[in-house]
Enzyme design. Structure first.
Site, mmCIF file in Angstrom:
data_model
loop_
_atom_site.group_PDB
_atom_site.id
_atom_site.type_symbol
_atom_site.label_atom_id
_atom_site.label_comp_id
_atom_site.label_asym_id
_atom_site.label_seq_id
_atom_site.Cartn_x
_atom_site.Cartn_y
_atom_site.Cartn_z
ATOM 1 N N ASP A 65 -32.112 32.186 53.108
ATOM 2 C CA ASP A 65 -32.184 32.260 51.568
ATOM 3 C C ASP A 65 -30.347 32.589 51.540
ATOM 4 O O ASP A 65 -30.462 34.365 52.121
ATOM 5 C CB ASP A 65 -33.344 32.895 50.556
ATOM 6 N N VAL A 66 -29.470 32.597 50.958
ATOM 7 C CA VAL A 66 -28.665 33.275 51.090
ATOM 8 C C VAL A 66 -28.812 34.261 50.039
ATOM 9 O O VAL A 66 -27.837 35.483 50.311
ATOM 10 C CB VAL A 66 -27.216 32.529 50.599
ATOM 11 N N ASN A 92 -21.444 26.804 49.770
ATOM 12 C CA ASN A 92 -21.904 25.925 48.589
ATOM 13 C C ASN A 92 -23.169 25.807 48.227
ATOM 14 O O ASN A 92 -22.982 25.300 46.974
ATOM 15 C CB ASN A 92 -21.898 24.815 49.881
ATOM 16 N N TYR A 158 -25.390 29.504 35.349
ATOM 17 C CA TYR A 158 -24.937 28.576 35.360
ATOM 18 C C TYR A 158 -23.136 29.203 34.960
ATOM 19 O O TYR A 158 -21.903 29.676 36.476
ATOM 20 C CB TYR A 158 -25.287 27.408 35.424
ATOM 21 N N LYS A 162 -20.818 30.800 38.156
ATOM 22 C CA LYS A 162 -19.207 30.034 38.601
ATOM 23 C C LYS A 162 -18.177 31.030 37.757
ATOM 24 O O LYS A 162 -16.762 30.915 38.995
ATOM 25 C CB LYS A 162 -19.300 28.952 37.944
#
Ligand code: BGC
Length: 260
Positions: A65-66, A92, A158, A162
């Site tokens: 899990d990053v 990614n 989101y 980003k």
């Protein structure tokens, strides 16, 4: 020009599906050894590794899990043990979260998107840079989105993640450049993957989406993977700290193609 990554050791997060899978396969085809990070669906990760193996390449599935620093540290340890170091990191892994206006969603859901998309990328970049800076070489490619720049109702977590990843890219690039390490970003537009399947599988929603793209069609994961392969290669040796947009023109204010 043929892109060669022979001998490079790469790690792609979220490599078991969509854009991540296409990037992993493309890097493998260019000669890199590729770590296939995944969190869910181990079979899919095995398939990606198998596809790279079938092309004559080397791949290593890596569960982590990053957003969890300990798991990220263990994953980089596994790569190091297998291949002695790392030359390419592609951040990614990402989720878009539940659609809800800012006043309607839950703080937990909002935070989870930031934890995966932004903190996850930071944790992986941190581990990568701790190895790349001393060896004085390496590349980190962060996969952002046109929503690094374009607001998107219902997806404030989101878009914020980003945009944050875009600035993280620039700042880490500034820090790493004197050490011979590049950090840059690739911003895809609407690419046909599982993340937006509900939209492209519905004819009316798909037509609405295509109207937002001057080239008039969704992108394919392989089109993102091709550019990613160039950007992590020496063909892009003089490119750092910037975002390359691969979006069929989506970021060009397509509403202004008519009238105004
Ligand atoms: C999202 C997709 C969306 C695209 C264009 C991407 O970042 O993940 O769901 O189709 O942006 O809006």
């Amino acid at each position: 020009m043929e892109i060669q990554l022979t001998g490079r050791r790469a790690l792609v997060t979220g490599a078991n599906s969509g854009i991540g899978r296409a990037i992993a396969v493309a890097l493998g085809a260019a000669g890199a050894r590729v770590g296939i990070n995944y969190l869910v669906d181990p079979q899919a990760a095995q398939q990606v590794a198998g596809a790279i193996g079938a092309q004559g390449g080397a791949a290593l599935p890596l569960l982590a899990d990053v957003s969890d620093a300990a798991q990220v540290s263990r994953m980089f340890g596994e790569v190091e043990q297998a291949w002695g170091g790392i030359d390419i990191l592609v951040n990614n892994a990402g989720i878009d979260g539940e659609r809800a206006p800012g006043w309607a969603g839950t703080p937990e859901a909002w935070r989870r998107v930031l934890e995966v998309n932004l903190i996850g990328a930071y944790l992986c970049a941190r581990e990568a840079l701790r190895r790349m800076v001393p060896q004085r070489s390496g590349v980190i490619l962060n996969i952002t989105s046109v929503h690094e720049r374009i607001p998107w109702s219902g997806y404030s977590a989101y878009t914020a993640s980003k945009a944050g990843l875009g600035m993280l890219t620039q700042t880490l690039a500034q820090e790493a450049a004197p050490h011979g390490v590049r950090v840059l970003a690739l911003a895809p537009g609407a690419v046909q993957t599982a993340i937006n399947q509900a939209v492209w599988s519905d004819p009316a929603q798909r037509a609405d989406l295509e109207r937002k793209i001057p080239l008039g069609r969704l992108g394919q994961p392989e089109e993102i993977a091709r550019m990613a392969t160039v950007l992590v290669s020496d063909a892009a040796a003089y490119v750092t700290g910037t975002t390359v947009v691969v979006d069929g023109g989506m970021a060009l204010y397509p509403a202004f193609m008519h009238g105004g």
